[in-house]
Design a protein around this motif. Structure first.
Motif, PDB file in Angstrom:
ATOM      1  N   GLY A   1       0.784  -1.232   0.000  1.00 28.96           N
ATOM      2  CA  GLY A   1       0.000   0.000   0.000  1.00 28.96           C
ATOM      3  C   GLY A   1       0.813   1.277   0.000  1.00 28.96           C
ATOM      4  N   ILE A   2       2.146   1.176   0.132  1.00 25.00           N
ATOM      5  CA  ILE A   2       2.942   2.409   0.099  1.00 25.00           C
ATOM      6  C   ILE A   2       3.097   2.897  -1.340  1.00 25.00           C
ATOM      7  CG2 ILE A   2       4.283   1.708   2.134  1.00 25.00           C
ATOM      8  CD1 ILE A   2       6.693   1.520   0.122  1.00 25.00           C
ATOM      9  N   LYS A   3       3.410   4.153  -1.501  1.00 26.52           N
ATOM     10  CA  LYS A   3       3.725   4.706  -2.807  1.00 26.52           C
ATOM     11  C   LYS A   3       5.176   4.358  -3.120  1.00 26.52           C
ATOM     12  CE  LYS A   3       3.944   9.022  -5.437  1.00 26.52           C
ATOM     13  NZ  LYS A   3       3.853  10.510  -5.378  1.00 26.52           N
ATOM     14  N   THR A   4       5.377   3.498  -4.098  1.00 23.30           N
ATOM     15  CA  THR A   4       6.726   3.002  -4.397  1.00 23.30           C
ATOM     16  C   THR A   4       7.440   3.900  -5.401  1.00 23.30           C
ATOM     17  OG1 THR A   4       5.833   1.556  -6.122  1.00 23.30           O
ATOM     18  CG2 THR A   4       6.135   0.611  -3.923  1.00 23.30           C
TER      19      THR A   4
ATOM     20  N   GLN B   1       8.028   8.327   6.910  1.00 23.41           N
ATOM     21  CA  GLN B   1       6.620   8.539   6.594  1.00 23.41           C
ATOM     22  C   GLN B   1       6.003   7.267   6.016  1.00 23.41           C
ATOM     23  OE1 GLN B   1       6.404  12.114   4.137  1.00 23.41           O
ATOM     24  NE2 GLN B   1       6.254  13.380   5.973  1.00 23.41           N
ATOM     25  N   ARG B   2       6.758   6.558   5.212  1.00 23.40           N
ATOM     26  CA  ARG B   2       6.275   5.287   4.669  1.00 23.40           C
ATOM     27  C   ARG B   2       6.271   4.196   5.739  1.00 23.40           C
ATOM     28  NH1 ARG B   2       8.720   7.700  -0.101  1.00 23.40           N
ATOM     29  NH2 ARG B   2       7.447   7.320  -1.973  1.00 23.40           N
ATOM     30  N   VAL B   3       7.146   4.324   6.716  1.00 25.58           N
ATOM     31  CA  VAL B   3       7.173   3.354   7.817  1.00 25.58           C
ATOM     32  C   VAL B   3       5.855   3.359   8.581  1.00 25.58           C
ATOM     33  CG1 VAL B   3       8.266   2.847  10.068  1.00 25.58           C
ATOM     34  CG2 VAL B   3       9.668   3.225   8.042  1.00 25.58           C
ATOM     35  N   GLN B   4       5.145   4.471   8.564  1.00 23.06           N
ATOM     36  CA  GLN B   4       3.837   4.509   9.218  1.00 23.06           C
ATOM     37  C   GLN B   4       2.895   3.472   8.603  1.00 23.06           C
ATOM     38  OE1 GLN B   4       3.423   6.095  11.933  1.00 23.06           O
ATOM     39  NE2 GLN B   4       5.060   7.611  11.918  1.00 23.06           N
TER      40      GLN B   4
END
Length: 295
Positions: A104-107, A132-135
């Motif tokens: 679901g992260i923006k890769t 921020q992606r770690v969230q």
């Protein structure tokens, strides 16, 4: 009297203290630590790829198959990092909950020249270097823990919120520190392209000897091109990584006449006695090491 007192003590203990811990297997040390931070005393986490080891080139053993078959939760990074995962889950007949922490992260995609050996652009799997992606990682791991152990929902939710706050605190600190450095000085070179998300988050221009996977071999032509670019860009920060061969980087620094700024922790934690024994320490150590060299 003693028996009744013992019975009262048992009744006063929380439910999880009377039960076995949730057996969790993590694909590698960084997501393993995240699962441990969120799971706390309710979980027993084993990482297949341990500290200072490379998840890109890992090959599961029969012992790893046994570990996974006995677990109830398997936490992975996803995003193409664990090319061996499918074979392992099939061999172990894993029936538990599978969590892809990076789902679901923006890769970001590796630049075309890094993906040419594979015939296409590659998704960069190193999203844990952007807090921020770690969230998203935290939410996915928490959901997986709750699915595998619904009784622990309140504990997992509380610990996840605490961990998320600490991650945000580190991100706010790093963003402030890097923003104070002129953009022209925010340049660095590493062993392989593991810090793309980090560079994107904090406005750092990155060069790398290898692509997003340490399996990719850097060509002599590629190294020569990097030497020219390092000189042209006036890159002053050149870093080794804790789980890669240092000889190629040492050759490049000699030819480009730049100094090695230190060792970064890219794809693995350090051993417990090292400076990056958990995710928060890894992030903080990497930021401080980079800041010292580019200021």
């Amino acid at each position: 009297m003693k028996k009744s007192l013992f019975g009262l003590l048992l009744l006063s203990l929380p439910a999880f203290a009377l039960a076995a811990k949730l057996p969790v297997v993590a694909s590698f040390s960084i997501v393993g630590d995240m699962a441990r931070q969120i799971g706390g005393d309710r979980v027993d986490v084993v990482s297949l790829v341990g500290p200072d080891q490379d998840a890109h080139v890992f090959q599961p053993s029969p012992a790893d198959v046994k570990k996974l078959s006995a677990s109830r939760l398997f936490v992975t990074n996803g995003l193409g990092l664990e090319g061996w995962m499918g074979r392992l889950t099939k061999a172990s007949s894993f029936k538990g909950v599978l969590v892809e922490a990076g789902k679901g992260i923006k890769t970001r995609l590796a630049p075309a020249e890094e993906g040419e050996e594979h015939g296409h652009e590659m998704v960069d799997p190193h999203a844990w270097h952007d807090p921020q992606r770690v969230q998203v990682y935290i939410r996915n791991i928490t959901d997986g823990l709750i699915k595998a152990d619904p009784q622990g929902k309140a504990e997992y939710t509380r610990r996840a919120a605490e961990f998320a706050a600490k991650v945000k605190q580190q991100d706010d600190w790093a963003a402030k520190e890097f923003a104070a450095i002129p953009a022209a000085k925010r340049k660095m070179l590493t062993s392989h392209d593991a810090f793309g998300y980090f560079g994107e988050r904090y406005g750092i221009k990155l060069l790398a000897i290898q692509g997003v996977s340490t399996e990719a071999e850097a060509s002599a032509k590629g190294v020569a091109q990097l030497v020219r670019q390092v000189r042209q860009e006036k890159v002053s920060a050149v870093f080794m990584e804790n789980m890669t061969d240092k000889r190629l980087l040492e050759q490049l620094t000699r030819e480009a006449k730049v100094k090695i700024g230190g060792e970064l922790y890219a794809d693995a934690l350090s051993k417990p006695s090292g400076p990056a024994s958990d995710y928060l320490k890894l992030f903080h150590y990497n930021v401080e090491t980079i800041l010292k060299s580019i200021r």
